[in-house]
Design a protein around this motif. Structure first.
Motif, PDB file in Angstrom:
ATOM      1  N   PHE A 477       0.829  -1.202   0.000  1.00  0.00           N
ATOM      2  CA  PHE A 477       0.000   0.000   0.000  1.00  0.00           C
ATOM      3  C   PHE A 477       0.868   1.258   0.000  1.00  0.00           C
ATOM      4  O   PHE A 477       0.561   2.247  -0.673  1.00  0.00           O
ATOM      5  CB  PHE A 477      -0.917  -0.016   1.226  1.00  0.00           C
ATOM      6  N   TYR A 478       1.959   1.216   0.749  1.00  0.00           N
ATOM      7  CA  TYR A 478       2.884   2.357   0.800  1.00  0.00           C
ATOM      8  C   TYR A 478       3.523   2.586  -0.566  1.00  0.00           C
ATOM      9  O   TYR A 478       3.596   3.722  -1.048  1.00  0.00           O
ATOM     10  CB  TYR A 478       3.960   2.106   1.848  1.00  0.00           C
ATOM     11  N   ASP A 479       3.991   1.529  -1.204  1.00  0.00           N
ATOM     12  CA  ASP A 479       4.658   1.660  -2.492  1.00  0.00           C
ATOM     13  C   ASP A 479       3.764   2.327  -3.530  1.00  0.00           C
ATOM     14  O   ASP A 479       4.237   3.085  -4.380  1.00  0.00           O
ATOM     15  CB  ASP A 479       5.088   0.277  -3.005  1.00  0.00           C
ATOM     16  N   ASN A 480       2.488   2.060  -3.456  1.00  0.00           N
ATOM     17  CA  ASN A 480       1.569   2.563  -4.475  1.00  0.00           C
ATOM     18  C   ASN A 480       0.925   3.896  -4.116  1.00  0.00           C
ATOM     19  O   ASN A 480       0.252   4.492  -4.963  1.00  0.00           O
ATOM     20  CB  ASN A 480       0.483   1.522  -4.744  1.00  0.00           C
ATOM     21  N   ASN A 481       1.111   4.357  -2.893  1.00  0.00           N
ATOM     22  CA  ASN A 481       0.457   5.594  -2.477  1.00  0.00           C
ATOM     23  C   ASN A 481       1.420   6.660  -1.951  1.00  0.00           C
ATOM     24  O   ASN A 481       0.984   7.756  -1.601  1.00  0.00           O
ATOM     25  CB  ASN A 481      -0.583   5.288  -1.392  1.00  0.00           C
ATOM     26  N   LYS A 482       2.699   6.334  -1.906  1.00  0.00           N
ATOM     27  CA  LYS A 482       3.683   7.260  -1.356  1.00  0.00           C
ATOM     28  C   LYS A 482       3.642   8.615  -2.044  1.00  0.00           C
ATOM     29  O   LYS A 482       3.618   9.667  -1.384  1.00  0.00           O
ATOM     30  CB  LYS A 482       5.085   6.658  -1.469  1.00  0.00           C
ATOM     31  N   CYS A 486       2.818  12.167  -0.175  1.00  0.00           N
ATOM     32  CA  CYS A 486       3.825  13.228  -0.081  1.00  0.00           C
ATOM     33  C   CYS A 486       3.346  14.514  -0.753  1.00  0.00           C
ATOM     34  O   CYS A 486       3.620  15.624  -0.282  1.00  0.00           O
ATOM     35  CB  CYS A 486       5.148  12.759  -0.693  1.00  0.00           C
ATOM     36  N   ALA A 487       2.607  14.367  -1.857  1.00  0.00           N
ATOM     37  CA  ALA A 487       2.068  15.547  -2.523  1.00  0.00           C
ATOM     38  C   ALA A 487       1.060  16.258  -1.627  1.00  0.00           C
ATOM     39  O   ALA A 487       1.035  17.495  -1.545  1.00  0.00           O
ATOM     40  CB  ALA A 487       1.407  15.143  -3.847  1.00  0.00           C
ATOM     41  N   GLN A 488       0.238  15.504  -0.935  1.00  0.00           N
ATOM     42  CA  GLN A 488      -0.734  16.100  -0.019  1.00  0.00           C
ATOM     43  C   GLN A 488      -0.023  16.742   1.172  1.00  0.00           C
ATOM     44  O   GLN A 488      -0.414  17.807   1.637  1.00  0.00           O
ATOM     45  CB  GLN A 488      -1.722  15.037   0.464  1.00  0.00           C
ATOM     46  N   ALA A 489       1.042  16.092   1.663  1.00  0.00           N
ATOM     47  CA  ALA A 489       1.774  16.628   2.811  1.00  0.00           C
ATOM     48  C   ALA A 489       2.429  17.963   2.488  1.00  0.00           C
ATOM     49  O   ALA A 489       2.511  18.859   3.337  1.00  0.00           O
ATOM     50  CB  ALA A 489       2.819  15.609   3.264  1.00  0.00           C
ATOM     51  N   GLN A 490       2.903  18.124   1.258  1.00  0.00           N
ATOM     52  CA  GLN A 490       3.586  19.361   0.862  1.00  0.00           C
ATOM     53  C   GLN A 490       2.650  20.569   0.845  1.00  0.00           C
ATOM     54  O   GLN A 490       3.099  21.718   0.918  1.00  0.00           O
ATOM     55  CB  GLN A 490       4.223  19.179  -0.523  1.00  0.00           C
ATOM     56  N   LYS A 491       1.347  20.323   0.773  1.00  0.00           N
ATOM     57  CA  LYS A 491       0.392  21.440   0.758  1.00  0.00           C
ATOM     58  C   LYS A 491       0.251  22.083   2.132  1.00  0.00           C
ATOM     59  O   LYS A 491      -0.270  23.193   2.251  1.00  0.00           O
ATOM     60  CB  LYS A 491      -0.971  20.946   0.264  1.00  0.00           C
ATOM     61  N   GLY A 492       0.680  21.349   3.186  1.00  0.00           N
ATOM     62  CA  GLY A 492       0.718  21.938   4.520  1.00  0.00           C
ATOM     63  C   GLY A 492      -0.619  22.093   5.212  1.00  0.00           C
ATOM     64  O   GLY A 492      -0.749  22.929   6.107  1.00  0.00           O
ATOM     65  N   GLY A 493      -1.619  21.329   4.860  1.00  0.00           N
ATOM     66  CA  GLY A 493      -2.913  21.426   5.519  1.00  0.00           C
ATOM     67  C   GLY A 493      -2.878  20.864   6.936  1.00  0.00           C
ATOM     68  O   GLY A 493      -1.926  20.189   7.345  1.00  0.00           O
ATOM     69  N   ASN A 494      -3.931  21.139   7.705  1.00  0.00           N
ATOM     70  CA  ASN A 494      -3.985  20.688   9.101  1.00  0.00           C
ATOM     71  C   ASN A 494      -5.162  19.766   9.397  1.00  0.00           C
ATOM     72  O   ASN A 494      -5.468  19.497  10.557  1.00  0.00           O
ATOM     73  CB  ASN A 494      -4.061  21.908  10.038  1.00  0.00           C
ATOM     74  N   GLU A 503       2.456  11.700   8.010  1.00  0.00           N
ATOM     75  CA  GLU A 503       3.049  10.532   8.672  1.00  0.00           C
ATOM     76  C   GLU A 503       3.353   9.429   7.660  1.00  0.00           C
ATOM     77  O   GLU A 503       4.454   8.848   7.660  1.00  0.00           O
ATOM     78  CB  GLU A 503       2.096   9.998   9.742  1.00  0.00           C
ATOM     79  N   ASN A 504       2.397   9.156   6.791  1.00  0.00           N
ATOM     80  CA  ASN A 504       2.573   8.057   5.844  1.00  0.00           C
ATOM     81  C   ASN A 504       3.634   8.352   4.795  1.00  0.00           C
ATOM     82  O   ASN A 504       4.292   7.432   4.293  1.00  0.00           O
ATOM     83  CB  ASN A 504       1.247   7.744   5.156  1.00  0.00           C
ATOM     84  N   CYS A 505       3.811   9.623   4.452  1.00  0.00           N
ATOM     85  CA  CYS A 505       4.838   9.977   3.482  1.00  0.00           C
ATOM     86  C   CYS A 505       6.224   9.572   3.978  1.00  0.00           C
ATOM     87  O   CYS A 505       7.066   9.134   3.205  1.00  0.00           O
ATOM     88  CB  CYS A 505       4.788  11.488   3.214  1.00  0.00           C
ATOM     89  N   VAL A 506       6.434   9.695   5.274  1.00  0.00           N
ATOM     90  CA  VAL A 506       7.755   9.401   5.857  1.00  0.00           C
ATOM     91  C   VAL A 506       7.957   7.910   6.081  1.00  0.00           C
ATOM     92  O   VAL A 506       8.956   7.326   5.656  1.00  0.00           O
ATOM     93  CB  VAL A 506       7.928  10.165   7.187  1.00  0.00           C
ATOM     94  N   PRO A 764      -4.712   3.693  -5.760  1.00  0.00           N
ATOM     95  CA  PRO A 764      -4.391   5.022  -5.233  1.00  0.00           C
ATOM     96  C   PRO A 764      -5.335   5.399  -4.108  1.00  0.00           C
ATOM     97  O   PRO A 764      -6.382   4.808  -3.925  1.00  0.00           O
ATOM     98  CB  PRO A 764      -4.571   5.929  -6.450  1.00  0.00           C
ATOM     99  N   VAL A 765      -4.969   6.403  -3.358  1.00  0.00           N
ATOM    100  CA  VAL A 765      -5.774   6.790  -2.207  1.00  0.00           C
ATOM    101  C   VAL A 765      -7.077   7.439  -2.624  1.00  0.00           C
ATOM    102  O   VAL A 765      -8.010   7.525  -1.841  1.00  0.00           O
ATOM    103  CB  VAL A 765      -4.998   7.750  -1.290  1.00  0.00           C
ATOM    104  N   SER A 766      -7.171   7.936  -3.852  1.00  0.00           N
ATOM    105  CA  SER A 766      -8.409   8.565  -4.298  1.00  0.00           C
ATOM    106  C   SER A 766      -9.363   7.490  -4.783  1.00  0.00           C
ATOM    107  O   SER A 766      -9.086   6.785  -5.733  1.00  0.00           O
ATOM    108  CB  SER A 766      -8.114   9.543  -5.434  1.00  0.00           C
ATOM    109  N   TYR A 767     -10.517   7.356  -4.120  1.00  0.00           N
ATOM    110  CA  TYR A 767     -11.493   6.337  -4.457  1.00  0.00           C
ATOM    111  C   TYR A 767     -12.701   6.980  -5.115  1.00  0.00           C
ATOM    112  O   TYR A 767     -12.955   8.172  -4.971  1.00  0.00           O
ATOM    113  CB  TYR A 767     -11.963   5.576  -3.206  1.00  0.00           C
ATOM    114  N   THR A 768     -13.476   6.177  -5.817  1.00  0.00           N
ATOM    115  CA  THR A 768     -14.701   6.665  -6.424  1.00  0.00           C
ATOM    116  C   THR A 768     -15.817   6.701  -5.399  1.00  0.00           C
ATOM    117  O   THR A 768     -15.689   6.184  -4.299  1.00  0.00           O
ATOM    118  CB  THR A 768     -15.115   5.754  -7.586  1.00  0.00           C
TER     119      THR A 768
END
Length: 784
Positions: A477-482, A486-494, A503-506, A764-768
């Motif tokens: 799951f990590y290999d396919n969603n990293k 990481c892209a979501q983490a870079q946006k800096g949301g809370n 957490e999962n990006c790391v 991917p983490v985005s589901y329908t």
């Protein structure tokens, strides 16, 4: 000397002439060889093909076999209807493309001309419903409910209605026997496509699809299609070069399909459907103190299983729909209703396709894992009100503190912190954040031994496997969603999801302490289906045998003779010993008498009909809690779950009690009346049949009254007409060729996607939207 120049061939011209002669001779030789091949060597083959060009096949569909309940009640049968059909080939031969004829037909049928024209157009990716998805050379049904007067007007004025026919035709009918719906279990039919016909053109018998065939597309209709479909009759007509019939080349009579006897009891099915619907209605009237609004109770499922065989007595899914909507072609409006987000996808069978975290019902597996890992059944374990693990506080439900208790008591009162402690201790023994080369992983191994993370093999299509989030799944799951994390983490949301993404990006591949302890109480990334849990609790009831869930019991010929019996199939054994099995049995009985379900089973005659249970309340990030209640007696396992339905016993307790009351004839005060019991013991024998093949159904000694204030399963879309009783569906003889309109293949893709297994570990983490209906968010914890 002559002035005439010398003429002659040069060497260059001579070479060219020789080459040309060789080329001509080669072509003549090739032509001669080809003529020899066609006229002498393969003469018989091409003679047969030429003869075949003068043969036309008229197909007479076979009457489809019936689907029966365990006592022989007809769940899916056939009835004769007057069907008006249009030959598209005939329309195209008319100057105006048949527009005038269709207009006259619309007047006779009392339908808008536009509706008639839309029904005879061909489906493609750009054409919405209604449209025709079958062969363009087959008659296209415009209505399946023509009156006798309408049929006579058409047939007596053939010159005004070229290419239009009106004739009696066998039509599928889902009877609603005893008031049972069973839409997702029975499935529905649709006509074969041109592609399916062409792919089987060189085959024979049941392996060959004919343009007039209807085949099962879902449910039992799909799985047992070969048994039910029968063999169509074919009349071969000799025609001249103008297409006029000059003789008959042979006739093969149609053969009626076999009947399918199931383990479903229509009376019990009705009780289960009503009580699931009532439980959901009650939940919607119950205030949720966490979200400060009433529970939504947007979907649910229930399963009743014979613990001795794995046969399913009842299976309900909500929301549901009327399966007769598909008969004769579904309208665009009804199709939209079945597939829209607003309807919450009633085509899904949530008993085998609905996935969620199991909450505390998973603790019987965690108990087994702990014992396999070496923890003692005779020991005591701390049950504080909360534990701090990895800097995060993990609480007991309502912060209860039970002190030092046994595993039996931990199951009875559903103490989360006992299982937190066991899982954390084992996680540390396996190396913690830096695991050993070969960690024990007892809690994950036990889940696989109980059959989780894999399909049960139930005889219904599109079952999903659920998920055991072990180390292999975690890494995949990590290999396919990293990248997405990481892209979501870079946006800096809370938001909560932003924090998880960081957490999962790391280190999302690591099995953290929080993952281990959440998993032990049936939370985190764990997903199960109701039929999986029914199978597990059936094994606890029967002494440790995991049976493959089945619905079909036998295939019966149209005359009532046994074709083949579908015997119970033993898949595996309980991983622990009998001492552990008895221990869990005693603990789950305590849940009924003094544990988390006791308030719903006060006054139950436990000394005469012992019940066992485990409650579960799965918390879901962004949603209200999911209610789980898994139970069993010596005969049956009953599992119910309601999405956003509250606590385990609070959401499902009353409903499951009423189902047991109906099965065993128990009243509200705990008195037992065997004469009022629907099914005090599972029905093992097959029904008896009359000489004409109809089942001999014994009169019911007791009809269960609906639960107080009971509501019908919702939403159920209305059928074209009232459901027929069993007696009102007479056997139908084979009729003339006919097909029924179904949805376009272009539209079928997303619909069938909802019936496919849940998003795999590499998705991917985005589901329908449909994925979300099957799989809730993973964050949260479970409680009793």
């Amino acid at each position: 000397m002559s002035n005439i120049p010398e003429t002659g061939r040069t060497r260059r011209v001579t070479i060219r002439l020789v080459v040309l002669q060789i080329l001509v001779l080669s072509l003549l030789a090739t032509l001669g060889g080809r003529l020899w091949y066609l006229q002498i060597r393969n003469a018989k083959e091409y003679t047969a093909k030429a003869t075949g060009n003068h043969i036309r096949e008229v197909v007479e569909p076979a009457v489809r076999g019936e689907i029966l309940d365990a006592s022989g009640r007809i769940l899916a049968g056939n009835e004769a209807r007057l069907v008006v059909s249009v030959s598209r080939t005939s329309l195209l031969q008319q100057k105006d493309g048949g527009k005038a004829v269709l207009g006259r037909l619309a007047e006779v049928l009392g339908m808008p001309a536009k509706d008639v024209q839309e029904k005879v157009r061909l489906c493609d990716a750009k054409t919405p419903q209604p449209c025709w998805n079958g062969s363009p050379y087959q008659p296209i049904p415009v209505t399946k409910e023509a009156t006798t007067q309408q049929a006579m007007q058409i047939m007596e004025r053939r010159e005004d209605f070229p290419g239009i026919t009106a004739q009696p035709t066998s039509v599928r009918r889902y009877t609603g026997a005893e008031g049972a719906n069973l839409a997702q279990v029975l499935g529905y039919l649709s006509p074969v496509t041109d592609d399916e016909v062409s792919k089987t053109a060189d085959k024979s018998g049941l392996d060959r699809y004919l343009p007039a065939d209807q085949i099962g597309r879902a449910g039992l209709e799909s799985v047992y299609d070969r048994d039910l479909r029968g063999t169509a009759g074919i009349t071969k007509l000799e025609v001249d070069n103008l297409g006029r019939v000059i003789g008959t080349a042979g006739t093969v009579a149609p053969q009626t399909g076999n009947n399918l006897v199931t383990s479903i009891d229509a009376r019990v099915q009705k009780v289960v459907e009503d009580n699931l619907a009532q439980a959901m209605a009650d939940a919607r009237n119950t205030f949720d103190k966490v979200t400060n609004r009433n529970y939504e109770a947007d979907s649910g499922a229930a399963v009743v299983m014979d613990v001795h065989t794995g046969r399913i007595i009842a299976m309900a899914s909500a929301p549901t729909y009327d399966p007769n909507l598909w008969v004769g072609g579904i309208s665009g409006k009804d199709y939209q209703s079945l597939t829209s987000k607003d309807s919450n996808f009633p085509l899904l069978n949530r008993a085998i396709q609905g996935q969620s975290a199991p909450g505390s019902t998973f603790k019987v597996i965690s108990t087994t894992a702990a014992v396999e890992a070496g923890y003692s059944l005779d020991g005591t374990y701390s049950c504080p009100k909360a534990m701090t693990i990895g800097g995060r506080e993990f609480k007991n439900f309502e912060s209860e503190n039970f002190g030092s208790i046994s595993l039996e008591k931990a199951l009875e009162v559903s103490c989360d912190t006992v299982f937190y402690g066991l899982a954390y201790d084992q996680w540390m023994k396996d190396g913690g954040i830096k695991p050993k080369k070969d960690p024990g992983d007892w809690f994950f191994k036990a889940a696989h031994q109980f059959g989780l993370g894999a399909k049960t093999g139930v005889d219904l299509p599109a079952e999903v496997p659920g998920r055991v989030p072990d180390r292999q799944w975690k890494q995949s799951f990590y290999d396919n969603n990293k990248d997405a994390w990481c892209a979501q983490a870079q946006k800096g949301g809370n938001s909560f999801s932003d924090q998880i993404a960081r957490e999962n990006c790391v280190d999302g591949y690591q099995m953290r302490a929080g993952d281990a302890v959440n998993y032990a109480i049936g939370q985190g990334d764990t997903l199960v289906t109701p039929v999986q849990m029914a199978r597990i609790y059936s094994a606890l009831a029967n002494g440790g045998t995991f049976y493959r869930p089945t619905i079909a019991k036998a295939v019966i010929s149209p005359s009532g003779d046994l074709v083949r019996e579908i015997a119970p199939h033993e898949d595996a054994k309980f991983p622990g010993d009998q001492k552990l099995l008895s221990y869990i049995d005693q603990a789950t009985a305590g849940v009924i008498t003094s544990g988390t379900a006791a308030w719903k089973f006060n006054g139950w005659p436990q000394d005469k009909i012992a019940l066992h249970a485990k409650t579960g309340t799965a918390e879901v990030e962004g949603k209200q809690t999911t209610s789980w209640l898994d139970t069993y007696s010596k005969d049956y396992a009953i599992v119910m779950t309601i999405s956003q339905g509250g606590t385990g016993s609070g959401g499902s307790g009353d409903a499951i009690r009423r189902i047991y009351q109906a099965l065993y004839g128990v009243d509200d005060k705990g008195n037992i009346d065997n004469s009022k019991a629907l099914l005090p013991t599972p029905q093992g024998e097959l029904p008896k049949f009359n000489p004409d093949g109809t089942a001999i159904i014994k009169p019911a000694s007791y009809t269960v009254d609906p639960a107080p204030g009971a509501v019908a399963p919702a939403p159920v879309l209305p059928a074209a007409g009232p459901a027929q009783s069993v007696q009102a569906v007479p056997p139908v003889q084979a009729a003339q060729p006919v097909q029924f309109t179904q949805f376009a293949q272009a539209d079928a893709a997303p619909a069938t996607a909802w019936l496919d297994p849940a998003p795999p570990s590499d998705s991917p983490v985005s589901y329908t939207v449909a994925d979300a209906a099957l799989e809730p968010n993973r964050a949260g914890r479970g409680r009793a």
